[in-house]
Design a protein around this motif. Structure first.
Motif, PDB file in Angstrom:
ATOM      1  N   ASP A 124       0.848  -2.192 -24.157  1.00 57.34           N
ATOM      2  CA  ASP A 124      -0.328  -2.701 -23.448  1.00 57.34           C
ATOM      3  C   ASP A 124      -1.529  -1.797 -23.683  1.00 57.34           C
ATOM      4  O   ASP A 124      -1.390  -0.565 -23.744  1.00 57.34           O
ATOM      5  CB  ASP A 124      -0.073  -2.713 -21.927  1.00 57.34           C
ATOM      6  N   GLY A 158       1.693  -5.080 -13.940  1.00 54.95           N
ATOM      7  CA  GLY A 158       3.121  -4.898 -13.676  1.00 54.95           C
ATOM      8  C   GLY A 158       3.510  -5.014 -12.219  1.00 54.95           C
ATOM      9  O   GLY A 158       4.698  -4.946 -11.893  1.00 54.95           O
ATOM     10  N   ASP A 193       5.931  -7.947 -11.820  1.00 59.30           N
ATOM     11  CA  ASP A 193       7.277  -7.718 -12.370  1.00 59.30           C
ATOM     12  C   ASP A 193       8.027  -6.663 -11.570  1.00 59.30           C
ATOM     13  O   ASP A 193       9.246  -6.709 -11.456  1.00 59.30           O
ATOM     14  CB  ASP A 193       7.175  -7.270 -13.833  1.00 59.30           C
TER      15      ASP A 193
HETATM   16  P1  AMP Z   1       2.229  -8.579 -14.318  1.00 55.53           P
HETATM   17  O1  AMP Z   1       3.407  -8.066 -13.557  1.00 55.53           O
HETATM   18  O2  AMP Z   1       2.011 -10.037 -14.069  1.00 55.53           O
HETATM   19  O3  AMP Z   1       1.008  -7.729 -14.142  1.00 55.53           O
HETATM   20  O4  AMP Z   1       2.642  -8.517 -15.888  1.00 55.53           O
HETATM   21  C1  AMP Z   1       2.144  -7.541 -16.744  1.00 55.53           C
HETATM   22  C2  AMP Z   1       2.825  -7.565 -18.087  1.00 55.53           C
HETATM   23  O5  AMP Z   1       2.842  -8.898 -18.642  1.00 55.53           O
HETATM   24  C3  AMP Z   1       2.073  -6.724 -19.083  1.00 55.53           C
HETATM   25  O6  AMP Z   1       2.734  -5.493 -19.260  1.00 55.53           O
HETATM   26  C4  AMP Z   1       2.000  -7.562 -20.368  1.00 55.53           C
HETATM   27  O7  AMP Z   1       2.517  -6.881 -21.474  1.00 55.53           O
HETATM   28  C5  AMP Z   1       2.838  -8.796 -20.046  1.00 55.53           C
HETATM   29  N1  AMP Z   1       2.260 -10.027 -20.602  1.00 55.53           N
HETATM   30  C6  AMP Z   1       0.956 -10.387 -20.654  1.00 55.53           C
HETATM   31  N2  AMP Z   1       0.810 -11.601 -21.243  1.00 55.53           N
HETATM   32  C7  AMP Z   1       2.052 -12.027 -21.578  1.00 55.53           C
HETATM   33  C8  AMP Z   1       2.569 -13.212 -22.214  1.00 55.53           C
HETATM   34  N3  AMP Z   1       1.773 -14.211 -22.618  1.00 55.53           N
HETATM   35  N4  AMP Z   1       3.904 -13.307 -22.376  1.00 55.53           N
HETATM   36  C9  AMP Z   1       4.720 -12.311 -21.958  1.00 55.53           C
HETATM   37  N5  AMP Z   1       4.304 -11.185 -21.355  1.00 55.53           N
HETATM   38  C10 AMP Z   1       2.981 -11.035 -21.163  1.00 55.53           C
END
Ligand code: AMP
Length: 307
Positions: A14, A234, A237
């Protein structure tokens, strides 16, 4: 009694910009946050792909928490890369660039023992890959799925298939509105619930989380009043990691456990945002998590008047 959790999702590099700083080519992807968060509770089995340029030290970050990487393929080519920024409203991530790279040609092949996993997290990745994993898992007890605007726009029909087959759909507020085409979160979540999952959990960033469940009605959880937010990447997640990690550690999916799992998810996510990339998760201890979990009790407790 404790069960392992299987996760399929992105793993990559990232590049991030927030009002508090920048970081380039740091460890990211949905799987890395999820795995480190869930590993606070139970064993994690990863299904993902990286390119030949994936730094070995990032692999070590996961291995040092006993994350099982036998399902991680290494393909000739470049690793998945995502670049995003947050302006003043840090609840909203703005994607600057997404390079699927090796994910464009990836097909998951689960090691034999992974197929018996009972707790499964389909992290944000192309819904076709989420379905390929589901096809290979034999008799899961709990399938939780996540997604994002990229796939709601680009692969809506397959995403709907995944929602139909999941037990719990986990999305953020913007994603529910976008998918359901309504500004109202409750009716948007209800539309998703009507597809068949047991529950929908809506992550609302600094405003907490909302559960709509077939068997348990509505439950709302606050977010930890965190003043120290440097990088929200992240958080979703990590929430998922705490949520499923807790349920798998108890081998239980009853409604009361799901409510507690939401608090565990919220507690872990509140740490992730304190630093860039997975840095805060790398140094997180179980005592810190339990202390924050306990702090949640006081956030909504009030004493009734004596009649
Ligand atoms: P979040 O927990 O929603 O903030 O997810 C963050 C992570 O989602 C980041 O570390 C990105 O690498 C990943 N990410 C962003 N866009 C995508 C995508 N289109 N497909 C899969 N992973 C993604």
């Amino acid at each position: 009694m404790s069960q392992p959790v299987l996760v399929v999702g992105s793993l990559g590099l990232d590049t991030l910009k927030t009002p508090f700083g920048e970081a380039a080519d740091v460890l990211g992807g949905t799987t890395s946050y999820f795995s480190l968060a869930a590993s606070m509770y139970t064993r994690v089995r990863v299904v993902a792909v990286v390119g030949s340029d994936f730094p070995p030290e990032y692999r070590t970050v996961l291995e040092s928490r006993d994350v099982d990487l036998r399902g991680l393929q290494v393909m000739e080519g470049r690793t998945f890369r995502w670049s995003g920024q947050y302006r003043f409203d840090m609840n909203v991530a703005e994607t600057l660039d997404t390079q699927l790279n090796v994910f464009a040609d990836f097909h998951p092949a689960l090691p034999e023992d992974y197929r018996q996993s009972e707790f499964v997290f389909l992290a944000n990745i192309h819904p076709a890959l989420q379905l390929e994993v589901l096809e290979q898992v034999q008799k899961p007890k709990l399938v939780v799925m996540d997604s994002m605007n990229f796939w709601i726009e680009g692969a809506r029909d397959q995403l709907t298939d995944v929602m139909r087959r999941a037990d719990i759909v986990l999305l953020n507020d913007g994603e529910v509105r976008q998918y359901a085409g309504t500004p109202n979160l409750i009716s948007g979540s209800r539309q998703i619930l009507d597809l068949g999952p047991r529950a929908v959990v809506v992550k609302k960033g600094e405003h907490g989380a909302l559960l709509l469940s077939q068997e348990d009605g509505v439950f709302v959880a606050p977010a930890y009043p965190q003043e120290d937010v440097r990088d929200p990447t992240g958080a979703g997640d990590s929430f998922a990691g705490g949520f499923i990690g807790y349920l798998a550690s108890r081998d239980d999916t009853a409604p009361d456990s799901i409510r507690r799992a939401i608090i565990h998810g919220s507690a872990i996510a509140s740490f992730t945002v304190e630093d860039f990339s997975v840095r805060r998760l790398e140094r997180l201890t179980t005592d810190e998590v339990l202390e924050r979990y306990t702090a949640f009790r006081n956030l909504t407790r009030f004493v009734d008047e004596v009649p």
